[in-house]
Design a protein around this motif. Sequence first.
Motif, PDB file in Angstrom:
ATOM      1  N   LYS A   2      37.707  22.221  32.847  1.00 14.62           N
ATOM      2  CA  LYS A   2      36.888  23.183  32.128  1.00 14.62           C
ATOM      3  C   LYS A   2      35.576  23.346  32.889  1.00 14.62           C
ATOM      4  O   LYS A   2      35.015  22.366  33.379  1.00 14.62           O
ATOM      5  CB  LYS A   2      36.621  22.671  30.718  1.00 14.62           C
ATOM      6  N   ASP A  93      41.343  27.232  39.750  1.00 17.80           N
ATOM      7  CA  ASP A  93      41.784  27.236  38.359  1.00 17.80           C
ATOM      8  C   ASP A  93      43.226  26.751  38.331  1.00 17.80           C
ATOM      9  O   ASP A  93      44.134  27.510  38.637  1.00 17.80           O
ATOM     10  CB  ASP A  93      41.660  28.636  37.768  1.00 17.80           C
ATOM     11  N   GLU A  95      44.919  25.897  35.813  1.00 13.75           N
ATOM     12  CA  GLU A  95      45.629  26.317  34.618  1.00 13.75           C
ATOM     13  C   GLU A  95      46.120  27.755  34.732  1.00 13.75           C
ATOM     14  O   GLU A  95      46.926  28.189  33.926  1.00 13.75           O
ATOM     15  CB  GLU A  95      44.728  26.147  33.399  1.00 13.75           C
TER      16      GLU A  95
END
Length: 96
Positions: A2, A93, A95
């Motif tokens: 995150k 990233d 994800e």
Amino acid sequence: MKVIYKGRGQGKTNDMIKLASENKGYILCSTFQQAQYIYDLSKDMGLSIHFPITYSEMPLTKGQRIDSILIDNAEDFIETAVGKKVSAISITDEEG
């Protein structure tokens, strides 16, 4: 991973404390004074976190039982590690 992206004084450390409390992670920060501030702030917020780790305690070793690290003010950590002002970084990233 995150990424918390906000201006100075906009609540990044509060967000880090919330995340550390939720996932039992350790916050990495620059100095003992900042670690104490973060720890005291977590108590004021009514949240329980591990006492933060400072740059001087790096590198972390494989024998330490730490599953999650949250880096507060990552730009400061990167510049300290590199020893120079960093003009840009990229983050993958994983994800997406």
